[in-house]
Motif scaffolding. Structure first.
Motif, mmCIF file in Angstrom:
data_model
loop_
_atom_site.group_PDB
_atom_site.id
_atom_site.type_symbol
_atom_site.label_atom_id
_atom_site.label_comp_id
_atom_site.label_asym_id
_atom_site.label_seq_id
_atom_site.Cartn_x
_atom_site.Cartn_y
_atom_site.Cartn_z
ATOM 1 N N HIS A 133 -3.817 5.241 0.610
ATOM 2 C CA HIS A 133 -3.586 4.014 -0.143
ATOM 3 C C HIS A 133 -2.499 3.150 0.492
ATOM 4 O O HIS A 133 -2.559 1.913 0.405
ATOM 5 C CB HIS A 133 -3.249 4.353 -1.593
ATOM 6 C CG HIS A 133 -4.435 4.843 -2.368
ATOM 7 N ND1 HIS A 133 -4.488 4.853 -3.745
ATOM 8 C CD2 HIS A 133 -5.637 5.343 -1.957
ATOM 9 C CE1 HIS A 133 -5.653 5.328 -4.140
ATOM 10 N NE2 HIS A 133 -6.362 5.645 -3.066
ATOM 11 N N GLU A 134 -1.521 3.760 1.136
ATOM 12 C CA GLU A 134 -0.513 2.981 1.879
ATOM 13 C C GLU A 134 -1.184 2.205 3.012
ATOM 14 O O GLU A 134 -0.860 1.039 3.268
ATOM 15 C CB GLU A 134 0.564 3.917 2.443
ATOM 16 C CG GLU A 134 1.585 4.389 1.432
ATOM 17 C CD GLU A 134 2.636 3.340 1.115
ATOM 18 O OE1 GLU A 134 2.670 2.308 1.800
ATOM 19 O OE2 GLU A 134 3.405 3.568 0.175
ATOM 20 N N VAL A 135 -2.118 2.869 3.709
ATOM 21 C CA VAL A 135 -2.846 2.201 4.791
ATOM 22 C C VAL A 135 -3.655 1.032 4.238
ATOM 23 O O VAL A 135 -3.648 -0.084 4.793
ATOM 24 C CB VAL A 135 -3.772 3.203 5.517
ATOM 25 C CG1 VAL A 135 -4.686 2.470 6.506
ATOM 26 C CG2 VAL A 135 -2.947 4.253 6.253
ATOM 27 N N LEU A 136 -4.349 1.248 3.128
ATOM 28 C CA LEU A 136 -5.175 0.192 2.542
ATOM 29 C C LEU A 136 -4.326 -0.991 2.082
ATOM 30 O O LEU A 136 -4.711 -2.149 2.276
ATOM 31 C CB LEU A 136 -5.975 0.758 1.364
ATOM 32 C CG LEU A 136 -7.050 1.778 1.740
ATOM 33 C CD1 LEU A 136 -7.669 2.381 0.490
ATOM 34 C CD2 LEU A 136 -8.129 1.142 2.609
ATOM 35 N N GLU A 137 -3.185 -0.716 1.481
ATOM 36 C CA GLU A 137 -2.320 -1.802 1.033
ATOM 37 C C GLU A 137 -1.738 -2.567 2.226
ATOM 38 O O GLU A 137 -1.591 -3.804 2.170
ATOM 39 C CB GLU A 137 -1.222 -1.242 0.139
ATOM 40 C CG GLU A 137 -1.749 -0.770 -1.215
ATOM 41 C CD GLU A 137 -0.728 0.015 -2.017
ATOM 42 O OE1 GLU A 137 0.442 0.102 -1.569
ATOM 43 O OE2 GLU A 137 -1.092 0.532 -3.092
ATOM 44 N N ALA A 138 -1.433 -1.853 3.310
ATOM 45 C CA ALA A 138 -0.943 -2.531 4.514
ATOM 46 C C ALA A 138 -2.030 -3.408 5.121
ATOM 47 O O ALA A 138 -1.746 -4.516 5.609
ATOM 48 C CB ALA A 138 -0.455 -1.494 5.530
ATOM 49 N N LEU A 139 -3.266 -2.954 5.091
ATOM 50 C CA LEU A 139 -4.377 -3.759 5.611
ATOM 51 C C LEU A 139 -4.573 -5.020 4.783
ATOM 52 O O LEU A 139 -4.898 -6.085 5.327
ATOM 53 C CB LEU A 139 -5.671 -2.931 5.624
ATOM 54 C CG LEU A 139 -5.839 -1.972 6.793
ATOM 55 C CD1 LEU A 139 -7.018 -1.034 6.552
ATOM 56 C CD2 LEU A 139 -6.057 -2.734 8.097
ATOM 57 N N GLN A 140 -4.375 -4.917 3.460
ATOM 58 C CA GLN A 140 -4.506 -6.098 2.602
ATOM 59 C C GLN A 140 -3.474 -7.157 2.976
ATOM 60 O O GLN A 140 -3.726 -8.360 2.839
ATOM 61 C CB GLN A 140 -4.336 -5.690 1.131
ATOM 62 C CG GLN A 140 -5.430 -4.787 0.583
ATOM 63 C CD GLN A 140 -6.787 -5.463 0.533
ATOM 64 O OE1 GLN A 140 -6.898 -6.644 0.187
ATOM 65 N NE2 GLN A 140 -7.832 -4.737 0.894
#
Length: 352
Positions: free
Chosen positions: A71-78
């Motif tokens: 989820h950290e990766v996904l939020e960084a991608l956003q």
């Protein structure tokens, strides 16, 4: 709150979904159906309060640190400039906050981690023509370029692909060689393949030495047709399922889809054109070093070996039937045979 269109959902599934939605702050009635695919988790397509969501229940593990990293990766991608859609976790409105939770199954008593994502439009692509793989290569390359820039404060949980001895405690490389020598009853259907693999796997394990010297970065690690979405024009519009994102070889982002192409039910000519397109699309976005290109044939086989260890482990856990592992063992043997005859030609298109 209740499901007003139960469809194929069991009563226990309806109860669990209602419980999860309530914990995310939803109080309205909802509609839902079980999602397709996803061997590592269960998915449900939900409609509530005029919006669509995807609920994922993790089945491979119960490790909150793995989900937190994903989820950290996904939020960084956003927050990045990545042009394609990626999963966006829904934040909980309760005092606990967060983007995932643990739910106890009434039937088994087991606790499962569950998360809710905003729905992304699109369909999994079907490869009709080799040229379509250019788009997959471009998407994987564009993702690789952005992932290299992300600053993730958490430590990755999954080891790199080449550290395969650390990834599967239930089926280490040594255990696999034992299974090859004396195939158990569950794998008797592929005993011939296992006995032949016993003679070639040590060479592959040896080829992994020194991989740690190649360029590393954050990678998705599983880009393929089942983890991307295409729009109505057939263009890739989203990349999904970052569950196995970790710090790994940069070139693994290309080796994984190349490996998955090798056992498609297509002609040799079709496959070669698709591989060339995939490579060309990726290299339009990422400049790979000669030593990375040199490692790709071994990394293609490593991807298949990793899948074998993954599903043998799930067989030992009782998560999957033996037939799933048998199918992957046969595919690994096919890929090794293919590489023995075509590695030189593969290297030619890699350096072109």
């Amino acid at each position: 709150m209740q499901n007003i269109d139960s469809g194929s959902l069991h009563h226990s599934e309806q109860q669990r979904i209602s419980e999860v939605l309530a914990l995310y702050g939803f109080t309205s009635d909802w509609k839902g159906e079980r999602g397709k695919g996803g061997m590592n988790n269960s998915t449900y397509m939900l409609h509530v309060d005029g919006a669509n969501y995807v609920m994922r229940q993790y089945e491979t593990h119960n490790d909150s640190m793995k989900i937190a990293f994903e989820h950290e990766v996904l939020e960084a991608l956003q927050r990045s400039n990545f042009k394609l859609d990626t999963p966006s976790p829904v934040g909980r409105l309760s005092s606990e906050g967060g983007t995932f939770l643990a739910v106890k199954e009434n039937l088994t008593g087991h606790t499962k981690i569950v998360t809710l994502f905003h729905y992304r439009e699109g369909v999994n692509p079907i490869w009709h023509t080799p040229d379509q793989l250019i788009g997959l290569g471009k998407a994987a390359g564009a993702l690789s370029s952005v992932m290299a820039t992300l600053d993730i404060p958490l430590e990755p949980v999954y080891p790199p692909y080449y550290r395969i001895q650390d990834a599967y405690p239930l089926c280490s490389p040594e255990r696999l060689l034992q299974l090859c020598t004396s195939p158990p009853e569950q794998l008797v259907a592929c005993s011939n393949e296992l006995k032949q693999l016993r003679h070639v796997l040590p060479e592959l394990f040896e080829a992994l030495r020194g991989m740690e010297q190649l360029p590393h970065q954050l990678v998705h690690g599983d880009v393929n047709a089942s983890n991307v979405l295409a729009d109505q024009q057939g263009e890739i519009c989203a990349i999904l399922d970052f569950e196995f994102a970790t710090w790994d070889l940069r070139v693994m982002e290309l080796a994984v889809p190349m490996s998955d192409l090798l056992t498609m039910d297509k002609s040799e000519d079709w496959m070669w054109q698709a591989q060339e397109g995939l490579i060309r699309g990726f290299r339009e976005q990422v400049s790979l070093k000669p030593e990375e290109l040199l490692a790709i044939p071994q990394l293609i086989l490593l991807r298949s070996l990793d899948v074998v260890l993954h599903f043998i482990s799930r067989m030992f856990e009782g998560t999957d039937e033996p037939e799933v592992a048998v199918d992957q063992i046969v595919k690994l043997k096919q890929r090794i045979d293919w590489m023995r005859h075509h590695e030189e030609q593969l290297r030619e298109i890699l350096v072109y």
